[in-house]
Motif scaffolding. Structure first.
Motif, PDB file in Angstrom:
ATOM      1  N   PRO A  55     -39.492  46.054 -19.700  1.00 47.08           N
ATOM      2  CA  PRO A  55     -38.080  46.239 -19.313  1.00 47.08           C
ATOM      3  C   PRO A  55     -37.846  46.079 -17.822  1.00 47.08           C
ATOM      4  CG  PRO A  55     -38.810  47.988 -20.805  1.00 47.08           C
ATOM      5  CD  PRO A  55     -40.031  47.231 -20.400  1.00 47.08           C
ATOM      6  N   GLY A  56     -38.854  46.362 -17.015  1.00 47.05           N
ATOM      7  CA  GLY A  56     -38.702  46.263 -15.571  1.00 47.05           C
ATOM      8  C   GLY A  56     -38.688  44.848 -15.051  1.00 47.05           C
ATOM      9  N   ILE A  57     -39.140  43.880 -15.862  1.00 49.21           N
ATOM     10  CA  ILE A  57     -39.074  42.472 -15.456  1.00 49.21           C
ATOM     11  C   ILE A  57     -37.661  42.019 -15.790  1.00 49.21           C
ATOM     12  CG2 ILE A  57     -40.158  40.202 -15.648  1.00 49.21           C
ATOM     13  CD1 ILE A  57     -42.667  41.644 -16.707  1.00 49.21           C
ATOM     14  N   THR A  58     -36.725  42.393 -14.922  1.00 48.05           N
ATOM     15  CA  THR A  58     -35.308  42.422 -15.260  1.00 48.05           C
ATOM     16  C   THR A  58     -34.733  41.048 -15.591  1.00 48.05           C
ATOM     17  OG1 THR A  58     -35.276  44.088 -13.497  1.00 48.05           O
ATOM     18  CG2 THR A  58     -33.184  43.566 -14.555  1.00 48.05           C
ATOM     19  N   SER A  82     -27.854  37.866  -0.499  1.00 54.72           N
ATOM     20  CA  SER A  82     -27.371  39.242  -0.328  1.00 54.72           C
ATOM     21  C   SER A  82     -27.799  40.125  -1.490  1.00 54.72           C
ATOM     22  CB  SER A  82     -25.853  39.242  -0.186  1.00 54.72           C
ATOM     23  OG  SER A  82     -25.226  38.699  -1.338  1.00 54.72           O
ATOM     24  N   ARG A  83     -27.887  39.553  -2.671  1.00 56.79           N
ATOM     25  CA  ARG A  83     -28.313  40.351  -3.811  1.00 56.79           C
ATOM     26  C   ARG A  83     -29.800  40.696  -3.712  1.00 56.79           C
ATOM     27  NH1 ARG A  83     -23.708  37.958  -5.130  1.00 56.79           N
ATOM     28  NH2 ARG A  83     -22.394  38.938  -6.718  1.00 56.79           N
ATOM     29  N   ALA A  84     -30.606  39.783  -3.215  1.00 56.84           N
ATOM     30  CA  ALA A  84     -32.025  40.083  -3.007  1.00 56.84           C
ATOM     31  C   ALA A  84     -32.188  41.172  -1.953  1.00 56.84           C
ATOM     32  CB  ALA A  84     -32.784  38.822  -2.601  1.00 56.84           C
ATOM     33  N   SER A 135     -28.653  38.493 -13.989  1.00 59.10           N
ATOM     34  CA  SER A 135     -29.606  38.391 -12.879  1.00 59.10           C
ATOM     35  C   SER A 135     -28.972  38.746 -11.539  1.00 59.10           C
ATOM     36  CB  SER A 135     -30.196  36.984 -12.816  1.00 59.10           C
ATOM     37  OG  SER A 135     -29.189  36.014 -12.561  1.00 59.10           O
ATOM     38  N   LEU A 136     -27.635  38.708 -11.444  1.00 60.77           N
ATOM     39  CA  LEU A 136     -26.953  39.023 -10.195  1.00 60.77           C
ATOM     40  C   LEU A 136     -26.451  40.458 -10.141  1.00 60.77           C
ATOM     41  CD1 LEU A 136     -24.818  35.787  -9.575  1.00 60.77           C
ATOM     42  CD2 LEU A 136     -27.152  36.302  -8.823  1.00 60.77           C
ATOM     43  N   LYS A 137     -26.583  41.184 -11.231  1.00 61.00           N
ATOM     44  CA  LYS A 137     -26.114  42.563 -11.239  1.00 61.00           C
ATOM     45  C   LYS A 137     -27.071  43.442 -10.430  1.00 61.00           C
ATOM     46  CE  LYS A 137     -22.541  41.791 -13.825  1.00 61.00           C
ATOM     47  NZ  LYS A 137     -21.184  41.875 -13.251  1.00 61.00           N
ATOM     48  N   PRO A 138     -26.562  44.538  -9.870  1.00 64.68           N
ATOM     49  CA  PRO A 138     -27.433  45.425  -9.085  1.00 64.68           C
ATOM     50  C   PRO A 138     -28.607  45.944  -9.902  1.00 64.68           C
ATOM     51  CG  PRO A 138     -25.121  45.986  -8.771  1.00 64.68           C
ATOM     52  CD  PRO A 138     -25.161  44.984  -9.884  1.00 64.68           C
ATOM     53  N   ARG A 179     -14.817  34.259  -3.063  1.00 67.44           N
ATOM     54  CA  ARG A 179     -14.212  35.465  -3.611  1.00 67.44           C
ATOM     55  C   ARG A 179     -15.068  36.007  -4.751  1.00 67.44           C
ATOM     56  NH1 ARG A 179      -8.233  33.594  -5.157  1.00 67.44           N
ATOM     57  NH2 ARG A 179      -9.418  31.775  -5.876  1.00 67.44           N
ATOM     58  N   GLU A 180     -14.986  37.304  -4.969  1.00 71.58           N
ATOM     59  CA  GLU A 180     -15.645  37.942  -6.106  1.00 71.58           C
ATOM     60  C   GLU A 180     -14.653  38.858  -6.799  1.00 71.58           C
ATOM     61  OE1 GLU A 180     -19.495  39.599  -6.023  1.00 71.58           O
ATOM     62  OE2 GLU A 180     -20.239  38.280  -4.437  1.00 71.58           O
ATOM     63  N   THR A 181     -14.814  38.966  -8.103  1.00 70.00           N
ATOM     64  CA  THR A 181     -14.049  39.919  -8.895  1.00 70.00           C
ATOM     65  C   THR A 181     -15.006  40.959  -9.462  1.00 70.00           C
ATOM     66  OG1 THR A 181     -14.248  38.841 -11.066  1.00 70.00           O
ATOM     67  CG2 THR A 181     -12.571  37.983  -9.546  1.00 70.00           C
ATOM     68  N   ARG A 182     -14.473  41.857 -10.271  1.00 73.88           N
ATOM     69  CA  ARG A 182     -15.330  42.876 -10.878  1.00 73.88           C
ATOM     70  C   ARG A 182     -16.359  42.258 -11.820  1.00 73.88           C
ATOM     71  NH1 ARG A 182     -13.401  44.835 -15.995  1.00 73.88           N
ATOM     72  NH2 ARG A 182     -11.790  43.458 -16.821  1.00 73.88           N
ATOM     73  N   HIS A 183     -16.108  41.026 -12.254  1.00 72.76           N
ATOM     74  CA  HIS A 183     -17.063  40.351 -13.135  1.00 72.76           C
ATOM     75  C   HIS A 183     -18.158  39.625 -12.361  1.00 72.76           C
ATOM     76  CE1 HIS A 183     -13.481  40.498 -15.966  1.00 72.76           C
ATOM     77  NE2 HIS A 183     -14.428  41.147 -16.609  1.00 72.76           N
ATOM     78  N   GLY A 184     -17.818  39.098 -11.169  1.00 71.83           N
ATOM     79  CA  GLY A 184     -18.811  38.380 -10.396  1.00 71.83           C
ATOM     80  C   GLY A 184     -18.174  37.328  -9.509  1.00 71.83           C
ATOM     81  N   PRO A 185     -18.991  36.414  -8.953  1.00 72.63           N
ATOM     82  CA  PRO A 185     -18.482  35.397  -8.029  1.00 72.63           C
ATOM     83  C   PRO A 185     -17.451  34.476  -8.693  1.00 72.63           C
ATOM     84  CG  PRO A 185     -20.879  35.508  -7.968  1.00 72.63           C
ATOM     85  CD  PRO A 185     -20.449  36.323  -9.127  1.00 72.63           C
TER      86      PRO A 185
END
Length: 839
Positions: free
Chosen positions: A418-421, A116-118, A390-393, A365-371
């Motif tokens: 910088p773009g190679i996130t 889903s993140r991809a 790596s999972l952040k938008p 479940r997910e929180t504001r921090h992540g999975p």
């Protein structure tokens, strides 16, 4: 009666033969033709693809979009099943074909939500990058449409693969971002020991680097330890199939003043898991506007490591801490605590299909921090959520890699960095005028804490408040020394304005590279190729003075110690000493951990731990090549680096800062502090702090470890240590992650070759604990000559093809082991196959 029986037997035999011929014919039909033509809608002009004697394609196309179509076609031609396994592993769908055995990795990937993140990241990519991804997918799907079940041998049983999508290509980067940033597991390991193990032991299982942390962080309550312990047992970890190690790669460069031909030279070899097929696939692409040559990754439409017409580049893993585990506080059944009051969990339900079994429902479940990763153990108990950069938008790694492919100079490559996130990497670059290093991606700025342990998530005290990227991160352009080196050691000093992390790997490979560069004032590409095959272990030379003080208990121990006294630290194939040393140190580490009640799974990196326990309290390092003390300021020939942003204040505001390093510091050498290298040789008589693990004196444990390890080796290799050989035990193993585990087929899906090197040598071959098999090392080597990039040298392992029936499945194996390389000029000397793609 006999005649009837004979006829029946003959008939049965004929049926078996015909079935065998039919199966062989089907398998043979999966091999690609030597001459082929295909029509692919959307091409602007015909594309020519010629394969050389090693099965390496040279693609000639009118545009980069057409070239992406062609690259997708040849990747699918040679590696379609590998691509299928990659996208299934990343999306949590392996169990659909492999059954329950792959449920642990499927559950983890579903919980993390890479798919889903991809999908979300694809929508944010620039139009030109999406166009390349679309074109690549058209090429892959053209092969699938053309071949169906015969796209690869495995699909004869599985059925034709589903169409390829741009999201599938992004999953490769998501996977690398996960495995090459593994701090969250280290945090869980520390948490698992809380309340059971003294704090000083927890702190030194991964020995701290000099002044690296922020002491205001504190370890979570011991009540969480069991949750962390159970969770770690559920998480796949290297060397399990479909995983990667967390540390990888060597890179070094010299400017024109330090090369024989007056132009910069660059060398790079990424160290990832060995497998069949290998991770990398060599290719050359020529269009009127661009040339791209080097290592591609099947599933990805870019050259990951290589050169274009103007620059060459390579990567090493930075080791920056971009992951944190947060302990969330539940509020009722559906909410959790935040600084702004209760907030509901985001809940989704994943259905995992399992071959031969009923579907499994996995609530996530997910929180504001992540999975919420603790849900992997059923949702009961403490709630642990993981935050991963790596999972952040906004993961724009595909766009960054495309920008790098199109860069014309070191400066332009730096602007692409910088773009190679994700994952955060050290990008080393050379153009015809100079060399540079840039840390890619983004590093979180924490409100407080050093990210080394799980922390409470309810109060926001340890939240990420911003990102550091670009010029805020370490970078070096045109170093005054004329050298750049990194081999996964710390890339910036402890007082660098951006906090990069607490845990760092030893600098043994980097020290050896620097010593070899110092001894080669005017290097050639051949020198760099030889350096990549160097197997002297500074780690071994560091520890030998301590080991050789141990008294022999019997004749076999005396023989072994005598051999080690005559050893220079070479991990060569034909020597017994690497086997003795490796087995001894492994058993010593095991004994130290066992006497403290700590499992191997909870320990940090073994070499770093052994060096710490056996280190002296003081004493300068000695360079085994130059036979002189290492100057601790070799890493800082012009002084300390400048600039960068300040870390966040308690209020979450970030301080100012200017550029990172410019032309006055040498990258990758910043591990050494004014007190000398962290894991330097144990040559002083003073006992170091690590001896506390042995109650102040490690001699007895060393004697016991020597006796036990020699006994084990004698059982396996005979009673006489002088006849033992490292190469007999240390075989590089390239196994298919799925087929190698099947009966009958497995032995044909695994390739082995005796190999030199060890965990701490430039030519790296990381052995599995106990078996000595090498499962992690340089799957690709590249040496780039900026005087003429067409003279650059390459090798991959085991071969170009993922089809076991192909002559190119493992034809690089011996050449890779022996240090041979090839060039990839514009034209192949011998053309063994050709493809013409038509609009």
């Amino acid at each position: 009666m006999w005649r009837i029986l004979r006829n029946v037997l003959i008939l049965l035999l004929l049926i078996v033969v015909l079935l065998g011929v039919g199966v062989a014919g089907l398998l043979w039909s999966t091999l690609p033709a030597t001459s082929q033509q295909a029509q692919i809608p959307g091409l602007s002009a015909p594309v020519a693809i010629d394969f050389d004697a090693d099965g390496i394609p040279r693609i000639r196309a009118a545009t980069d979009i057409d070239a992406a179509v062609a690259l997708g076609f040849v990747h699918a031609r040679d590696r379609m099943f590998q691509m299928e396994l990659m996208r299934r592993a990343a999306s949590g769908r392996l169990s659909e074909i492999a059954g329950p055995a792959t449920l642990p990795i499927d559950r983890m990937m579903r919980a993390l939500g890479l798919q889903s993140r991809a999908e979300a990241d694809l929508a944010l990519l620039p139009a030109d990058t999406r166009a390349v991804l679309d074109a690549y997918a058209r090429g892959v799907n053209a092969w699938i449409d053309l071949r169906g079940r015969r796209a690869a041998p495995e699909f004869l049983l599985l059925g034709a693969p589903a169409p390829w999508t741009p999201v599938d290509s992004l999953l490769w980067g998501e996977t690398m971002g996960l495995w090459l940033s593994a701090n969250w597991r280290t945090e869980l390991s520390r948490l698992a020991l809380a309340g059971k193990t003294p704090q000083w032991m927890i702190d030194t299982l991964w020995p701290p680097d000099h002044a690296s942390g922020h002491p205001e962080a504190s370890l979570a309550a011991p009540r969480m330890a069991d949750t962390a312990q159970h969770l770690l047992a559920l998480l796949p970890r290297f060397p399990a199939p479909f995983t990667q190690p967390g540390t990888a790669s060597n890179a070094w460069a010299v400017d024109g003043a330090h090369s024989a031909n007056g132009a910069p030279l660059l060398a790079g070899d990424p160290h990832l898991a060995f497998g069949f097929p290998g991770i990398w696939y060599l290719a050359r692409i020529d269009t009127p506007d661009i040339t791209l040559v080097g290592a591609t990754a099947p599933g990805v439409p870019f050259v990951v490591l290589g050169h274009n017409r103007d620059i060459a580049w390579t990567f090493t893993t930075t080791g920056a801490d971009t992951e944190d585990v947060f302990i969330e506080t539940p509020v009722g059944a559906a909410d959790y605590a935040t600084p702004d009051g209760p907030r509901p969990f985001i809940v989704r339900h994943e259905i995992i299909k399992i071959r031969g079994n009923p579907d499994e429902l996995l609530p996530v479940r997910e929180t504001r921090h992540g999975p919420v990763i603790s849900d992997l153990q059923g949702g009961a108990g403490p709630i642990l959520a993981v935050s991963m950069a790596s999972l952040k938008p906004g993961n724009m790694a595909a766009a960054g890699l495309r920008a790098l492919n199109l860069a014309h100079s070191v400066a332009e490559a730096g602007r692409a960095a910088p773009g190679i996130t994700a994952p955060v990497q050290n990008l080393m670059v050379a153009d015809r005028a100079g060399i540079g290093l840039f840390v890619t991606g983004r590093v979180p700025i924490r409100r407080a804490g050093d990210g080394s342990i799980p922390v409470e998530g309810a109060d926001g005290a340890h939240d990420w408040v911003d990102w550091a990227s670009g010029d805020q991160l370490p970078h070096v352009v045109a170093p005054a020394s004329g050298h750049l080196v990194n081999a996964n050691e710390r890339v910036a000093p402890p007082d660098f304005p951006v906090f990069l992390g607490r845990d760092w790997f030893g600098d043994w490979r980097a020290r050896r590279i620097r010593a070899l560069l110092a001894a080669t004032p005017r290097a050639t590409p051949a020198d760099f190729t030889r350096m990549q095959m160097d197997v002297i272990s500074p780690f071994a030379n560091d520890l030998l003075p301590v080991l050789l003080k141990v008294d022999a208990d019997d004749a076999r121990a005396a023989t072994a110690l005598g051999l080690l006294r005559r050893w220079d630290g070479s991990m060569a194939l034909n020597l017994p000493q690497p086997l003795i040393f490796t087995a001894w140190i492994d058993r010593f580490v095991d004994l130290v951990l066992q006497r403290s009640g700590i499992s191997v799974a909870d320990a940090g990196p073994r070499s770093e731990f052994a060096a710490y326990v056996l280190s002296s309290a003081s004493g300068p390092s000695r360079d085994p090549l130059l036979d002189r003390p290492l100057d601790p300021l070799d890493a800082h020939p012009e002084g300390q680096p400048r600039g960068g942003p300040a870390t966040a204040s308690a209020s979450g505001q970030t301080g100012g800062g200017v550029a990172g390093q410019t032309a006055d510091t040498e990258a990758g050498a910043h591990t050494d502090s004014v007190d000398g290298p962290r894991a330097g040789p144990a040559v002083a008589k003073a006992v170091g702090p690590g001896a506390r693990w042995c109650s102040g004196d490690c001699a007895a444990l060393l004697r016991a470890a020597l006796a036990a390890s020699l006994s084990d080796l004698a059982t396996r290799f005979g009673p006489d240590p002088t006849t033992w050989r490292w190469g007999e035990a240390h075989q590089a193993v390239f196994a298919n992650p799925l087929l190698a585990r099947l009966p009958l087929i497995g032995r044909f899906a695994t390739f082995r070759i005796a190999s030199p090197g060890g965990d701490t040598t430039i030519d790296r071959g990381v052995p599995v604990r106990g078996s000595f098999e090498s499962v992690h090392g340089p799957g690709f080597r590249g040496v780039y000559d900026l005087a003429d990039l067409d003279r650059s040298r390459f090798v991959v392992v085991p071969g170009q093809s993922g089809n076991l029936l192909s002559s190119h499945a493992a034809d690089f194996l011996r050449r890779w082991r022996d240090g041979e390389t090839i060039v990839l000029g514009p034209k192949a000397a011998i053309i063994t196959a050709s493809i013409r793609l038509l609009p």
